[in-house]
Design an enzyme around this catalytic site. Sequence first.
Site, mmCIF file in Angstrom:
data_model
loop_
_atom_site.group_PDB
_atom_site.id
_atom_site.type_symbol
_atom_site.label_atom_id
_atom_site.label_comp_id
_atom_site.label_asym_id
_atom_site.label_seq_id
_atom_site.Cartn_x
_atom_site.Cartn_y
_atom_site.Cartn_z
ATOM 1 N N LYS A 45 0.820 -1.223 0.000
ATOM 2 C CA LYS A 45 0.000 0.000 0.000
ATOM 3 C C LYS A 45 0.845 1.260 0.000
ATOM 4 O O LYS A 45 0.332 2.369 0.055
ATOM 5 C CB LYS A 45 -0.935 0.005 1.224
ATOM 6 C CG LYS A 45 -1.898 -1.181 1.265
ATOM 7 C CD LYS A 45 -3.023 -0.947 2.266
ATOM 8 C CE LYS A 45 -2.749 -1.600 3.592
ATOM 9 N NZ LYS A 45 -3.885 -1.462 4.540
ATOM 10 N N LYS A 47 2.319 2.606 2.139
ATOM 11 C CA LYS A 47 2.028 3.423 3.339
ATOM 12 C C LYS A 47 3.172 3.262 4.335
ATOM 13 O O LYS A 47 3.549 2.149 4.681
ATOM 14 C CB LYS A 47 0.735 2.954 4.024
ATOM 15 C CG LYS A 47 -0.562 3.401 3.367
ATOM 16 C CD LYS A 47 -1.755 3.046 4.264
ATOM 17 C CE LYS A 47 -3.060 3.604 3.751
ATOM 18 N NZ LYS A 47 -4.188 3.320 4.654
HETATM 19 N N1 C2G Z 1 -12.340 4.670 7.455
HETATM 20 C C1 C2G Z 1 -13.558 5.336 7.595
HETATM 21 N N2 C2G Z 1 -13.586 6.681 7.614
HETATM 22 C C2 C2G Z 1 -12.444 7.396 7.507
HETATM 23 C C3 C2G Z 1 -11.204 6.734 7.367
HETATM 24 C C4 C2G Z 1 -11.171 5.350 7.349
HETATM 25 O O1 C2G Z 1 -14.619 4.688 7.704
HETATM 26 N N3 C2G Z 1 -12.526 8.755 7.541
HETATM 27 C C5 C2G Z 1 -12.349 3.201 7.414
HETATM 28 C C6 C2G Z 1 -11.817 2.639 6.093
HETATM 29 O O2 C2G Z 1 -12.841 2.639 5.109
HETATM 30 C C7 C2G Z 1 -11.390 1.232 6.505
HETATM 31 C C8 C2G Z 1 -10.941 1.429 7.974
HETATM 32 O O3 C2G Z 1 -11.492 2.684 8.415
HETATM 33 O O4 C2G Z 1 -12.519 0.362 6.473
HETATM 34 C C9 C2G Z 1 -9.438 1.468 8.118
HETATM 35 O O5 C2G Z 1 -8.950 2.485 7.273
HETATM 36 P P1 C2G Z 1 -7.407 2.383 6.774
HETATM 37 O O6 C2G Z 1 -6.547 2.178 7.955
HETATM 38 O O7 C2G Z 1 -7.162 3.517 5.841
HETATM 39 O O8 C2G Z 1 -7.479 1.003 5.981
HETATM 40 P P2 C2G Z 1 -6.908 0.714 4.511
HETATM 41 O O9 C2G Z 1 -5.554 1.276 4.363
HETATM 42 O O10 C2G Z 1 -7.985 1.110 3.571
HETATM 43 O O11 C2G Z 1 -6.717 -0.887 4.567
HETATM 44 O O12 C2G Z 1 -7.231 -5.353 3.152
HETATM 45 C C10 C2G Z 1 -7.873 -4.117 3.358
HETATM 46 C C11 C2G Z 1 -6.892 -3.034 3.709
HETATM 47 O O13 C2G Z 1 -6.018 -3.454 4.737
HETATM 48 C C12 C2G Z 1 -7.662 -1.786 4.141
#
Ligand code: C2G
Length: 130
Positions: A45, A47
């Site tokens: 990712k 990240k």
């Molecule tokens: N999320 C949310 N609202 C936000 C930010 C994040 O609802 N303002 C939700 C995302 O949609 C996700 C969860 O919080 O369901 C975790 O977000 P991230 O840590 O950004 O996850 P991500 O990098 O999208 O990883 O295999 C799937 C991946 O690991 C998802």
Amino acid sequence: MKRVITYGTFDLLHYGHINLLRRAKALGDYLVVALSTDEFNWNEKRKKCYFSYEQRKALLEAIRYVDLVIPEENWEQKRTDVKEYHIDTFVMGDDWEGKFDFLKEQGVEVVYLPRTPEISTTQIKSDLHK
Ligand code: C2G
């Protein structure tokens, strides 16, 4: 006992994440969070996390909605995780809408929840930078 799972990085934990975890837990009785490892975050990712996996895991384990935290090391493990942890419902924010529908073939309910609109780790970092 309805078991729910969700996946994510959860770095710089904020109320958007908490909103997601609260709604995910409300869909069942037991919530598993598969937390992206530092390697997965970087390799898959691009990240770079501010907090390490262990720090992010400790933060998640302190949240009342979270019952178990496991490592997310690859994209494929969802298929086996839902079996191994006897998952009934898979939940993600709707930025992932449709991406994990294949889990329905394994009899898992797939739910995409609306993201919390105005908050993101990127937003936090840029605001702090000003
Ligand atoms: N999320 C949310 N609202 C936000 C930010 C994040 O609802 N303002 C939700 C995302 O949609 C996700 C969860 O919080 O369901 C975790 O977000 P991230 O840590 O950004 O996850 P991500 O990098 O999208 O990883 O295999 C799937 C991946 O690991 C998802």
